[in-house]
Design a protein around this motif. Sequence first.
Motif, short mmCIF file in Angstrom:
data_model
loop_
_atom_site.label_atom_id
_atom_site.label_comp_id
_atom_site.label_asym_id
_atom_site.label_seq_id
_atom_site.Cartn_x
_atom_site.Cartn_y
_atom_site.Cartn_z
N UNK A 37 -20.81 3.77 -50.69
CA UNK A 37 -19.61 4.25 -51.37
C UNK A 37 -19.26 5.66 -50.88
N UNK A 38 -17.99 5.90 -50.60
CA UNK A 38 -17.56 7.21 -50.14
C UNK A 38 -17.71 8.25 -51.25
N UNK A 39 -18.10 9.44 -50.87
CA UNK A 39 -18.21 10.54 -51.82
C UNK A 39 -16.83 11.14 -52.05
N UNK A 40 -16.54 11.48 -53.30
CA UNK A 40 -15.27 12.15 -53.60
C UNK A 40 -15.26 13.53 -52.96
N UNK A 41 -14.21 13.84 -52.21
CA UNK A 41 -14.10 15.15 -51.58
C UNK A 41 -13.51 16.14 -52.57
N UNK A 42 -13.73 17.43 -52.32
CA UNK A 42 -13.22 18.46 -53.23
C UNK A 42 -11.69 18.57 -53.15
N UNK A 43 -11.17 18.59 -51.92
CA UNK A 43 -9.73 18.73 -51.71
C UNK A 43 -9.27 17.75 -50.64
N UNK A 44 -8.21 17.04 -50.92
CA UNK A 44 -7.61 16.14 -49.94
C UNK A 44 -6.21 16.65 -49.62
N UNK A 45 -5.91 16.80 -48.35
CA UNK A 45 -4.58 17.25 -47.93
C UNK A 45 -3.71 16.03 -47.64
N UNK A 46 -2.58 15.95 -48.30
CA UNK A 46 -1.65 14.83 -48.12
C UNK A 46 -0.59 15.26 -47.11
N UNK A 92 -2.33 22.91 -42.14
CA UNK A 92 -2.13 21.84 -41.16
C UNK A 92 -3.30 21.73 -40.20
N UNK A 93 -3.72 22.85 -39.63
CA UNK A 93 -4.75 22.81 -38.60
C UNK A 93 -6.12 22.45 -39.17
N UNK A 94 -6.50 23.08 -40.28
CA UNK A 94 -7.83 22.83 -40.83
C UNK A 94 -7.94 21.41 -41.39
N UNK A 95 -6.86 20.90 -42.00
CA UNK A 95 -6.92 19.53 -42.52
C UNK A 95 -7.09 18.52 -41.38
N UNK A 96 -6.43 18.76 -40.25
CA UNK A 96 -6.59 17.88 -39.09
C UNK A 96 -8.02 17.94 -38.55
N UNK A 97 -8.55 19.15 -38.41
CA UNK A 97 -9.92 19.31 -37.93
C UNK A 97 -10.93 18.70 -38.89
N UNK A 98 -10.67 18.84 -40.19
CA UNK A 98 -11.59 18.30 -41.19
C UNK A 98 -11.65 16.78 -41.12
N UNK A 99 -10.49 16.15 -40.95
CA UNK A 99 -10.48 14.69 -40.83
C UNK A 99 -11.28 14.23 -39.60
N UNK A 100 -11.13 14.96 -38.49
CA UNK A 100 -11.87 14.60 -37.28
C UNK A 100 -13.37 14.78 -37.47
N UNK A 101 -13.77 15.90 -38.08
CA UNK A 101 -15.20 16.15 -38.27
C UNK A 101 -15.81 15.16 -39.26
N UNK A 102 -15.03 14.78 -40.27
CA UNK A 102 -15.51 13.79 -41.24
C UNK A 102 -15.72 12.43 -40.57
N UNK A 103 -14.79 12.07 -39.69
CA UNK A 103 -14.92 10.79 -38.97
C UNK A 103 -16.15 10.78 -38.07
N UNK A 104 -16.52 11.96 -37.55
CA UNK A 104 -17.70 12.08 -36.69
C UNK A 104 -18.96 12.41 -37.47
N UNK A 105 -18.83 12.52 -38.81
CA UNK A 105 -19.94 12.87 -39.69
C UNK A 105 -20.55 14.21 -39.29
#
Length: 209
Positions: A1-10, A124-137
Amino acid sequence: MRTMVDVEVIDDPAAATVALEPVRSRLLSELVEPASAATLAARLGIARQKINYHLRALESHDLVRVAEKRQWGGLTERLMIATAASYIVSPGAMGPVAVATHSGRQLDRLSASYLIALAARVIREVSTLLRRSTALDKRLATLSLDTEIRFRSAADRAAFSSDLTKAITTLAARYHDESTPGGRSHRLVVVAHPLPHDSRPKKAVMNPD
């Protein structure tokens, strides 16, 4: 199960529209813990069918997910949970009219508008980087400093700004490296602004007789 993140950027305009609808926004705030449609209906005083309708809309944009399924006789009850503890809409969701630091217009770098543009770029920049790092764990290496300082006068504030600029310029020159293999560029943003209000109690000034 995925862990709930603190902040999600929409950053998807359609997802932002869904999340900003008042009932759905309330549902997101309620779903920091798993809950069923029946439980939410009782809390909010809204028919369960309408709750299910709103939950489906949120689920279609990955704003909520199934946390657990329970069997009640021949029925399956789904407990839903939000994908994040809180949400922020990215300026990128505004499309072509989103604020930008490279819009072609000359921005006053000492203006509040420029500060807001910088903050928007960080989102914009940090949310993009965060999604990439999360995908790579992987953990995204960032640094944040936040403090308050009270200046006695505008002159002190100007002197502080000058000293801070000199210090950052010196540090940047010391550590910046254009050529070493394996290095990585980082963005450093320093901002300062007045607090919305100064709520600190003022010390009494005793005037001599």
